[in-house]
Design a protein around this motif. Structure first.
Motif, short mmCIF file in Angstrom:
data_model
loop_
_atom_site.label_atom_id
_atom_site.label_comp_id
_atom_site.label_asym_id
_atom_site.label_seq_id
_atom_site.Cartn_x
_atom_site.Cartn_y
_atom_site.Cartn_z
N GLN A 77 13.71 5.95 -3.46
CA GLN A 77 13.72 6.36 -2.06
C GLN A 77 12.53 7.23 -1.74
N VAL A 78 11.97 7.01 -0.58
CA VAL A 78 10.87 7.82 -0.08
C VAL A 78 11.13 8.10 1.39
N ALA A 79 10.47 9.13 1.89
CA ALA A 79 10.65 9.49 3.30
C ALA A 79 9.29 9.63 3.96
N ILE A 80 9.23 9.15 5.19
CA ILE A 80 8.06 9.38 6.04
C ILE A 80 8.48 10.49 6.99
N PRO A 81 7.71 11.55 7.09
CA PRO A 81 8.15 12.74 7.82
C PRO A 81 8.08 12.59 9.35
N ARG A 82 8.56 11.48 9.82
CA ARG A 82 8.70 11.31 11.28
C ARG A 82 9.72 10.22 11.54
N GLU A 83 10.26 10.21 12.72
CA GLU A 83 11.26 9.23 13.10
C GLU A 83 10.54 8.00 13.65
N LEU A 84 10.56 6.91 12.86
CA LEU A 84 9.92 5.68 13.31
C LEU A 84 10.81 4.98 14.33
N THR A 85 10.26 4.65 15.46
CA THR A 85 11.04 3.98 16.49
C THR A 85 10.64 2.52 16.68
N SER A 86 9.48 2.14 16.21
CA SER A 86 9.02 0.77 16.35
C SER A 86 9.66 -0.12 15.27
N ILE A 87 10.38 -1.12 15.70
CA ILE A 87 11.01 -2.06 14.77
C ILE A 87 9.96 -2.76 13.93
N LYS A 88 8.87 -3.14 14.55
CA LYS A 88 7.82 -3.83 13.80
C LYS A 88 7.23 -2.90 12.73
N GLU A 89 6.95 -1.65 13.08
CA GLU A 89 6.38 -0.73 12.10
C GLU A 89 7.33 -0.54 10.92
N LYS A 90 8.63 -0.38 11.19
CA LYS A 90 9.60 -0.23 10.11
C LYS A 90 9.63 -1.47 9.22
N LEU A 91 9.64 -2.64 9.83
CA LEU A 91 9.70 -3.89 9.08
C LEU A 91 8.44 -4.09 8.24
N VAL A 92 7.29 -3.77 8.80
CA VAL A 92 6.03 -3.88 8.06
C VAL A 92 6.04 -2.92 6.86
N LEU A 93 6.48 -1.68 7.06
CA LEU A 93 6.52 -0.73 5.96
C LEU A 93 7.54 -1.13 4.90
N GLU A 94 8.69 -1.63 5.33
CA GLU A 94 9.69 -2.11 4.36
C GLU A 94 9.11 -3.24 3.50
N THR A 95 8.48 -4.19 4.15
CA THR A 95 7.91 -5.33 3.43
C THR A 95 6.78 -4.87 2.51
N THR A 96 5.96 -3.94 2.99
CA THR A 96 4.86 -3.42 2.18
C THR A 96 5.38 -2.72 0.93
N LEU A 97 6.40 -1.89 1.07
CA LEU A 97 6.97 -1.22 -0.10
C LEU A 97 7.50 -2.23 -1.10
N SER A 98 8.21 -3.24 -0.63
CA SER A 98 8.71 -4.29 -1.53
C SER A 98 7.56 -5.00 -2.23
N GLN A 99 6.51 -5.30 -1.48
CA GLN A 99 5.36 -6.00 -2.06
C GLN A 99 4.65 -5.15 -3.11
N ARG A 100 4.57 -3.85 -2.88
CA ARG A 100 3.90 -2.97 -3.86
C ARG A 100 4.67 -2.96 -5.18
N VAL A 101 5.98 -2.85 -5.11
CA VAL A 101 6.79 -2.87 -6.32
C VAL A 101 6.71 -4.26 -6.96
N ALA A 102 6.78 -5.30 -6.15
CA ALA A 102 6.68 -6.67 -6.66
C ALA A 102 5.33 -6.90 -7.33
N GLY A 103 4.29 -6.28 -6.82
CA GLY A 103 2.96 -6.41 -7.42
C GLY A 103 2.92 -5.88 -8.84
#
Length: 188
Positions: A77-103
């Motif tokens: 688990q990690v935290a970004i120190p702000r409340e993300l309200t953009s669905i696209k930004e959240k989805l992009v960051l979720e996918t990016t985190l998964s891709q980094r671990v998958a890498g």
């Protein structure tokens, strides 16, 4: 509170262990698979997020599922120190985190997992690798449907993982999701 960090700083945990490095996660996965190298496995990485007061929490799950015979899983688990309200930004960051671990796993461990099963292929051994995307394709139900194809394309471009979306993306929408609801102080 743990901040958004680089891959080598991630630590993973489950109900019985804490502070596992990615190398230790790989070791646990290999131990689990070596118990039954003739089985069919799904290797799944998925991330979900939840907005909390003052931060957005991201949970990345890693699951090795021996179909019909159990699973071993952990999460980070990690935290970004702000409340993300953009669905696209959240989805992009979720996918990016998964891709980094998958890498990390694509650079050798995934091959080791496959090599463990290779001598048993004719007895049914097989490994399928997935990145689960916490998004659905049904526009009426899922606000994420507008961005699904973009995320699927990103995962497919990696080459070693198949993307899965709701309702099949249990790594993100079920496993990781259950740990996003708790505040950071409650689970640390």
């Amino acid at each position: 509170m743990k901040r958004f960090s680089m891959l080598d700083e991630l630590t993973f945990q489950n109900v019985s262990e804490r502070s596992l490095s990615l190398q230790e996660v790989q070791d646990r996965i290999m131990q689990f698979m070596s118990q039954d190298p003739k089985a069919l496995y799904h290797f799944v990485i998925g991330t979900d997020s939840q907005v909390h007061r003052g931060y957005t929490k991201f949970v990345t799950g890693i699951i090795i599922h021996r179909l019909g015979k159990g699973a071993w899983a952990c999460y980070s688990q990690v935290a970004i120190p702000r409340e993300l309200t953009s669905i696209k930004e959240k989805l992009v960051l979720e996918t990016t985190l998964s891709q980094r671990v998958a890498g990390f796993f694509a650079e050798g461990p995934l091959t080791q997992m496959e090599e463990l099963l290779l001598p048993h292929v004719y007895q049914g051994a097989m490994l399928y690798s997935y990145i689960d995307i916490d998004a659905g394709t049904e526009p009426v139900v899922n606000q994420t449907s507008l961005y699904v194809q973009e995320m699927v394309d990103r995962v497919e471009a990696m080459g070693m993982y198949s993307p899965r979306v709701k309702p099949y993306s249990y790594g993100a929408s079920a496993y990781a999701n259950r740990f996003t609801k708790q505040g950071m102080r409650q689970v640390m």
